[in-house]
Design a protein around this motif. Structure first.
Motif, PDB file in Angstrom:
ATOM      1  N   THR A 139       0.823  -1.215   0.000  1.00  0.00           N
ATOM      2  CA  THR A 139       0.000   0.000   0.000  1.00  0.00           C
ATOM      3  C   THR A 139       0.858   1.267   0.000  1.00  0.00           C
ATOM      4  O   THR A 139       0.507   2.248  -0.654  1.00  0.00           O
ATOM      5  CB  THR A 139      -0.943  -0.033   1.228  1.00  0.00           C
ATOM      6  OG1 THR A 139      -1.710  -1.244   1.162  1.00  0.00           O
ATOM      7  CG2 THR A 139      -1.888   1.146   1.232  1.00  0.00           C
ATOM      8  N   ALA A 175       0.544   4.390  -3.518  1.00  0.00           N
ATOM      9  CA  ALA A 175       0.293   5.836  -3.583  1.00  0.00           C
ATOM     10  C   ALA A 175       1.312   6.567  -4.466  1.00  0.00           C
ATOM     11  O   ALA A 175       1.139   7.746  -4.752  1.00  0.00           O
ATOM     12  CB  ALA A 175       0.324   6.417  -2.164  1.00  0.00           C
ATOM     13  N   SER A 230       2.772   4.017  -9.645  1.00  0.00           N
ATOM     14  CA  SER A 230       1.825   2.894  -9.594  1.00  0.00           C
ATOM     15  C   SER A 230       0.659   3.213 -10.533  1.00  0.00           C
ATOM     16  O   SER A 230       0.356   4.381 -10.778  1.00  0.00           O
ATOM     17  CB  SER A 230       1.319   2.655  -8.163  1.00  0.00           C
ATOM     18  OG  SER A 230      -0.016   3.089  -8.008  1.00  0.00           O
ATOM     19  N   LYS A 233      -6.233   6.281  -5.440  1.00  0.00           N
ATOM     20  CA  LYS A 233      -5.143   6.896  -4.659  1.00  0.00           C
ATOM     21  C   LYS A 233      -5.708   7.954  -3.707  1.00  0.00           C
ATOM     22  O   LYS A 233      -5.292   8.056  -2.558  1.00  0.00           O
ATOM     23  CB  LYS A 233      -4.110   7.529  -5.597  1.00  0.00           C
ATOM     24  CG  LYS A 233      -3.203   6.510  -6.273  1.00  0.00           C
ATOM     25  CD  LYS A 233      -2.209   7.168  -7.207  1.00  0.00           C
ATOM     26  CE  LYS A 233      -1.374   6.110  -7.921  1.00  0.00           C
ATOM     27  NZ  LYS A 233      -0.502   6.651  -8.958  1.00  0.00           N
ATOM     28  N   CYS A 265      -6.250  -2.274  -0.277  1.00  0.00           N
ATOM     29  CA  CYS A 265      -5.261  -1.550   0.533  1.00  0.00           C
ATOM     30  C   CYS A 265      -5.133  -2.249   1.877  1.00  0.00           C
ATOM     31  O   CYS A 265      -6.027  -2.962   2.316  1.00  0.00           O
ATOM     32  CB  CYS A 265      -5.666  -0.093   0.732  1.00  0.00           C
ATOM     33  SG  CYS A 265      -7.236   0.130   1.581  1.00  0.00           S
ATOM     34  N   PRO A 280       2.169   9.933  -0.672  1.00  0.00           N
ATOM     35  CA  PRO A 280       2.315   9.943  -2.133  1.00  0.00           C
ATOM     36  C   PRO A 280       3.574  10.717  -2.533  1.00  0.00           C
ATOM     37  O   PRO A 280       3.660  11.911  -2.260  1.00  0.00           O
ATOM     38  CB  PRO A 280       1.061  10.684  -2.618  1.00  0.00           C
ATOM     39  CG  PRO A 280       0.208  10.896  -1.414  1.00  0.00           C
ATOM     40  CD  PRO A 280       1.063  10.778  -0.210  1.00  0.00           C
TER      41      PRO A 280
END
Ligand SMILES: Cc1cc2nc3c(=O)[nH]c(=O)nc-3n(C[C@H](O)[C@H](O)[C@H](O)COP(=O)(O)O)c2cc1C
Length: 360
Positions: free
Chosen positions: A243, A247, A251, A258, A328, A337
């Motif tokens: 997970t 973010a 990905s 996201k 997630c 992120p």
């Protein structure tokens, strides 16, 4: 226990989890270039695309990377009455939600594992990782012949031991906290949900009892350097984070998915069967609630996964993350992120700080 650096030439005790449908060659190469182990999730990928994606990773890095497959039978013969009932449910839901797509019966329910395996052998990554089952002894021999090291996925101590006895070079233990599908294979009819704090020491003990001191990699809910150190203190040689990397801009998770990770409350993250027919951890969104009462009648994996594909594709195109499988882990809200290379550097900085703090 030997480190990953000694065994596999990987500098950092950090593995980016394979995430079928969300990992890209760019993500994998960025992590491997930064000193971790990038992993390409190829469970849903057709053989030629596996070769193409592996070639793309190779063009971006000369460091080791892993390719991950789901060990499954080649063909499936589902109960077609159950398929028809599921299609009715899905089509009614799409209609209600204003999505123009409708379910179809595909020519094949999933890519053929034996053909994916042949592509993996041809692509010859440094490491191959597997979930949902054990490759056959002949396949293990083939991997050894090509000098491809094997990481097995285990959700219980018994599965960790089974992988060690089957000749794996490392075992990745997936705690209950983990995002995505449960990777286990031994406990038919059950979905073991052993927490990572219990599973790491149990697996270390089980692997030792097998007489093969292979490294144990910890996965599930690890989002920062302190979590990585905690896993190491419990006996893990490395941490596998999914997970946290979902973010990253590299990905291929949709923007809406996201976005939802940032506000994902822990109590809304559940084990869900209604997207694919196999237990997987993700957000309890509108789709999950709409299908709640049907969960027990739906066909098993990978049949349901194929049947829900048109709905998931149409919802993703419409920016409707509330109707897609938002996989997630339990600590999704802790995701940061940022580009994958920066995330690796940040995780390692936090890991070193936590290590120093523990020493005082
Ligand atoms: C979106 C997503 C897809 C995943 N797909 C795979 C996969 O294809 N193969 C696999 O072995 N594990 C898969 N996993 C599980 C990861 O390997 C790992 O166990 C998990 O991400 C660890 O928990 P975390 O997400 O809390 O870090 C997936 C996880 C996520 C979040």
């Amino acid at each position: 226990m030997a480190s990953l650096a000694e065994r596999f030439g990987i500098e950092l005790p950090l593995v980016q989890a394979p995430m079928a449908g969300a990992t890209t060659p760019e993500l994998v190469a960025a992590v491997s270039n930064a000193g971790g182990l990038g992993s390409l999730g190829a469970g849903y990928t057709e053989p030629q695309a596996i070769l193409d994606q592996a070639a793309r990773v190779r063009a971006l890095t000369d460091r080791p990377f892993a390719l991950n497959l789901f060990v499954l039978p080649d063909d499936f013969a589902p109960d077609m009455a159950a398929v028809a009932r599921a299609r009715e449910r899905l089509d009614a839901l799409m209609e209600r939600e204003g999505l123009a797509a409708r379910s179809t019966v595909p020519a094949r329910w999933a890519p053929r594992y034996s053909e994916q395996f042949a592509a993996l052998c041809e692509a010859r990554p440094a490491l191959a990782s597997f979930a949902f089952g054990l490759p056959t002894p002949a396949q293990m021999q083939e991997l050894r012949r090509r000098d491809i090291r094997v990481i097995g996925t285990a959700t219980t101590a018994a599965e960790a031991r089974a992988w060690a006895e089957h000749g794996a070079d490392a075992v990745c233990v997936q705690g209950a906290e983990a995002g995505g599908h449960r990777g286990g294979f031994l406990h038919a009819g059950e979905t073991p949900l052993v927490g990572l704090f219990a599973l790491v020491p149990l697996a270390v003990q089980a692997v030792a009892a097998s007489g093969r001191g292979i490294p144990v990699i910890a996965a599930g809910g690890i989002m920062d350097g302190a979590g990585m150190l905690a896993a190491e203190v419990l006996g893990a040689a490395a941490s596998q984070l999914g997970t946290a990397f979902l973010a990253c801009p590299e990905s291929s998770a949709t923007a809406a998915w996201k976005h939802d990770l940032a506000s994902a409350e822990d109590h809304r993250i559940a084990t869900i069967r209604s997207f694919s027919g196999r237990a997987a951890r993700g957000l309890r969104n509108r789709y999950v609630e709409a299908m709640e009462d049907a969960a027990d009648e739906l066909p098993p994996y990978p049949v349901l996964n194929a049947l829900t594909a048109p709905l998931r594709r149409a919802a993703a195109a419409a920016g409707r993350a509330d109707l897609i499988s938002e996989w997630c882990g339990q600590a999704a809200a802790l995701a940061r992120p940022q580009p994958a290379a920066e995330l690796v550097a940040r995780l390692m900085h936090e890991y070193r700080l936590a290590r120093r703090a523990l020493a005082h």
